[in-house]
Enzyme design. Structure first.
Site, PDB file in Angstrom:
ATOM      1  N   CYS A 133      -8.623 -13.436  -8.526  1.00 55.98           N
ATOM      2  CA  CYS A 133      -8.435 -12.128  -7.864  1.00 55.98           C
ATOM      3  C   CYS A 133      -8.268 -10.966  -8.856  1.00 55.98           C
ATOM      4  O   CYS A 133      -8.825  -9.879  -8.656  1.00 55.98           O
ATOM      5  CB  CYS A 133      -7.226 -12.200  -6.940  1.00 55.98           C
ATOM      6  SG  CYS A 133      -5.847 -13.117  -7.635  1.00 55.98           S
ATOM      7  N   SER A 163       1.678 -13.169  -2.548  1.00 57.62           N
ATOM      8  CA  SER A 163       0.707 -13.910  -1.725  1.00 57.62           C
ATOM      9  C   SER A 163      -0.354 -14.585  -2.579  1.00 57.62           C
ATOM     10  O   SER A 163      -1.000 -15.526  -2.128  1.00 57.62           O
ATOM     11  CB  SER A 163       0.046 -12.994  -0.689  1.00 57.62           C
ATOM     12  OG  SER A 163      -0.513 -11.864  -1.333  1.00 57.62           O
ATOM     13  N   ARG A 239       4.115 -10.832 -12.207  1.00 56.81           N
ATOM     14  CA  ARG A 239       4.372 -10.997 -10.770  1.00 56.81           C
ATOM     15  C   ARG A 239       5.417  -9.971 -10.342  1.00 56.81           C
ATOM     16  O   ARG A 239       6.440  -9.806 -11.014  1.00 56.81           O
ATOM     17  CB  ARG A 239       4.907 -12.408 -10.511  1.00 56.81           C
ATOM     18  CG  ARG A 239       5.070 -12.729  -9.047  1.00 56.81           C
ATOM     19  CD  ARG A 239       3.767 -12.985  -8.330  1.00 56.81           C
ATOM     20  NE  ARG A 239       3.093 -14.161  -8.847  1.00 56.81           N
ATOM     21  CZ  ARG A 239       1.817 -14.440  -8.621  1.00 56.81           C
ATOM     22  NH1 ARG A 239       1.049 -13.620  -7.904  1.00 56.81           N
ATOM     23  NH2 ARG A 239       1.268 -15.515  -9.130  1.00 56.81           N
ATOM     24  N   HIS A 246      -2.756  -6.612  -5.202  1.00 62.62           N
ATOM     25  CA  HIS A 246      -2.512  -6.602  -6.649  1.00 62.62           C
ATOM     26  C   HIS A 246      -2.816  -5.202  -7.199  1.00 62.62           C
ATOM     27  O   HIS A 246      -3.788  -4.554  -6.784  1.00 62.62           O
ATOM     28  CB  HIS A 246      -3.450  -7.581  -7.369  1.00 62.62           C
ATOM     29  CG  HIS A 246      -3.112  -9.036  -7.174  1.00 62.62           C
ATOM     30  ND1 HIS A 246      -2.047  -9.496  -6.434  1.00 62.62           N
ATOM     31  CD2 HIS A 246      -3.730 -10.163  -7.660  1.00 62.62           C
ATOM     32  CE1 HIS A 246      -2.017 -10.818  -6.459  1.00 62.62           C
ATOM     33  NE2 HIS A 246      -3.037 -11.253  -7.199  1.00 62.62           N
TER      34      HIS A 246
HETATM   35  O1  3JN Z   1      -1.260 -15.762  -8.673  1.00 60.82           O
HETATM   36  C1  3JN Z   1      -2.158 -15.043  -8.246  1.00 60.82           C
HETATM   37  O2  3JN Z   1      -1.950 -13.868  -7.893  1.00 60.82           O
HETATM   38  C2  3JN Z   1      -3.522 -15.566  -8.173  1.00 60.82           C
HETATM   39  C3  3JN Z   1      -3.519 -17.042  -8.195  1.00 60.82           C
HETATM   40  C4  3JN Z   1      -4.610 -17.754  -8.282  1.00 60.82           C
HETATM   41  C5  3JN Z   1      -4.572 -19.198  -8.364  1.00 60.82           C
HETATM   42  C6  3JN Z   1      -3.409 -19.892  -8.017  1.00 60.82           C
HETATM   43  C7  3JN Z   1      -3.359 -21.264  -8.141  1.00 60.82           C
HETATM   44  C8  3JN Z   1      -4.446 -21.960  -8.620  1.00 60.82           C
HETATM   45  C9  3JN Z   1      -5.710 -19.913  -8.804  1.00 60.82           C
HETATM   46  C10 3JN Z   1      -6.968 -19.177  -9.111  1.00 60.82           C
HETATM   47  O3  3JN Z   1      -7.672 -18.780  -8.178  1.00 60.82           O
HETATM   48  O4  3JN Z   1      -7.268 -18.997 -10.283  1.00 60.82           O
HETATM   49  C11 3JN Z   1      -5.609 -21.295  -8.951  1.00 60.82           C
HETATM   50  C12 3JN Z   1      -6.737 -22.079  -9.510  1.00 60.82           C
HETATM   51  O5  3JN Z   1      -7.668 -22.371  -8.786  1.00 60.82           O
HETATM   52  O6  3JN Z   1      -6.640 -22.435 -10.680  1.00 60.82           O
END
Ligand code: 3JN
Length: 341
Positions: A133, A163, A239, A246
Site C-alpha cells: 500500500c 487497518s 505506525r 496512510h
Molecule cells: O502495515 C501496513 O500498513 C501494510 C501491511 C502490509 C502487509 C501486512 C502483512 C503481510 C503485507 C504486504 O502487503 O506487504 C504483508 C505481506 O504480504 O507480506
C-alpha cells in the site's frame, strides 16, 4: 454484442482487504458474473455483505478454481504461496495482494496508473502481484514527475493506519483508546508498544541492514515498478493511531529542476489524483477528512525544498484498503479483461 462477464474468486474474503474488494466489486462497473467468497475452514458458512443477500463463505481448501476466471487474493503470503499456483493450474488468473510473488522476475508488479503495460507479462506464471500500500500511493503521485524530469532519490516517511495490519489491530486501537480515556491498564497484543496516543517507528520484521521489511518493500518495489535500478529510496515506515488511510511525507531530488507550480499542474491532470494544496489552514488532505473510504490519491503541501536545488516536498494521502490494496487489484483486473483475457 453482449459484454463478457467473469467469475471472480475473492480469497481471504473475511479480511479487511477481502471485504473492501467485495464492496468495490459491488459499486464499480467491473463485468462480474459469479463471485465466490473464500476463506479458511474457520470462516466457512459465514455470511458476508455483498449486494442484497450477502455471500456465504466457502472453504478455500476444497474450492474448484476451475469455476473462476480471476482470483483476487489477499489471504496472507504463506496461503497465497500454496493456493495461487493451484488456482493458476485450474485456469484462473491470480491477482495477489501479498508479498509472496512481488519480487520474482517473471511476475509483473503493477500499479494501474504507473506501469499498466506490465500486466501483459502475466502469461508465464498466471499471477500478477499487487504492490504494498505505501508504495502504491507514493508512485501514483510521483509518476508524472518521474516522466517529466526524472527522479534521482526519494526520502519518505510514512504515517500508516492500523487497518494495514488487519482487524485485530483496528480492535486494539479501539480498546486501548477507551482504556486510556477510562484510566485503565493498557495491554499490547498486536503491536510491541501501545499504539493509542502513540507513534511506533516499526512496521513488519527488522532486516539485517536495520531497516524494516515494510521499508525495504518500498525500495524493492519502486525499482521494479519504475523499471529503474538506479533510483534511490530511503524510507522510514511509521505506525500511527489512525484507523484508515496512510499518509506520507515524500521528499524527492529530481534529475532536472522542476518548480512547485508545474508539479501542481502536472498532478491536477491525472484523473485518479486529487490535489488539495492551498496555503491556508486546512488547505491539505488528511487521512480522516479526505482519504478514508475514497478512491483517489490526495496530494498537498507541494513545495520546493529550500535545502536542495532540485529538491521537492509533498504530502500524499490515500485509503490503504482501497487504492493501497483492493482498488488497485480490481483496476489490474480491469486492464486484464480489457486487453488480455
Ligand atoms: O502495515 C501496513 O500498513 C501494510 C501491511 C502490509 C502487509 C501486512 C502483512 C503481510 C503485507 C504486504 O502487503 O506487504 C504483508 C505481506 O504480504 O507480506
Amino acid at each position: 454484442m453482449k459484454e463478457k462477464k467473469y467469475n471472480v474468486a475473492v480469497v481471504g474474503a473475511t479480511g479487511l482487504v477481502g471485504r473492501t474488494m467485495l464492496s468495490i466489486l459491488e459499486e464499480c462497473n467491473f463485468p462480474v458474473d459469479k463471485v465466490y467468497a473464500l476463506a479458511s475452514s474457520r470462516s466457512v458458512g459465514k455470511c458476508i455483505p455483498f449486494k442484497n443477500n450477502g455471500l456465504i463463505v466457502s472453504d478455500l481448501e476444497t474450492f474448484d478454481f476451475g469455476l473462476a476466471e480471476i482470483g483476487l487474493f489477499s489471504p496472507g503470503a504463506s496461503v497465497s504461496a500454496i493456493y495461487a499456483p493451484k488456482a493458476v493450474d485450474a485456469g484462473c488468473v491470480v491477482i495477489d495482494n501479498t508479498s509472496q510473488f512481488r519480487y520474482e522476475d517473471d511476475i509483473p508488479l503493477v500499479v494501474s496508473e504507473v506501469n499498466p503495460h506490465a500486466v501483459g507479462n502475466y502469461k508465464k506464471r498466471g499471477i500478477i502481484a499487487n504492490p504494498n500500500c505505501s508504495t502504491i500511493q507514493m508512485l501514483v503521485a510521483l509518476k508524472p514527475i518521474y516522466d517529466a524530469v526524472g527522479i534521482e532519490r526519494i526520502n519518505v516517511c510514512t504515517y500508516q493506519a492500523v487497518s494495514g495490519t488487519g482487524k485485530e489491530a483496528v480492535e486494539e486501537l479501539t480498546r486501548q483508546s477507551t482504556d486510556f480515556i477510562n484510566a485503565k491498564d493498557i495491554k499490547n497484543h498486536v503491536y510491541p508498544k501501545q499504539i493509542a496516543f502513540n507513534v511506533i517507528p516499526h512496521i513488519d520484521a527488522f532486516q539485517d541492514n536495520g531497516y524494516t521489511k515494510e521499508e525495504m518493500k518500498m525500495v524493492w518495489e519502486t525499482k521494479k515498478i519504475f523499471e529503474d535500478e538506479s533510483i534511490l529510496v530511503n524510507p522510514t515506515a511509521v505506525r500511527v493511531p489512525v484507523f484508515y488511510g496512510h499518509s506520507e511525507a515524500v521528499h524527492i531530488e529530481t534529475k532536472e529542476k522542476i518548480d512547485a507550480r508545474t508539479v501542481r499542474k502536472l498532478l491536477e491532470e491525472i484523473p485518479r489524483v486529487t490535489v488539495l494544496d492551498s496555503h491556508e489552514d486546512g488547505g491539505y488532505p488528511t487521512a480522516v477528512s479526505e482519504a478514508e473510504g475514497k478512491n483517489p490519491v490526495f496530494v498537498g503541501r507541494i513545495r520546493e525544498d529550500i535545502s536542495h536545488p532540485r529538491g521537492l516536498n509533498m504530502w500524499v494521502v490515500s485509503d490503504n484498503l482501497r487504492k493501497g490494496a483492493a482498488l488497485n487489484s480490481i483496476q489490474i483486473a480491469e486492464i486484464l479483461v480489457k486487453s488480455y483475457i
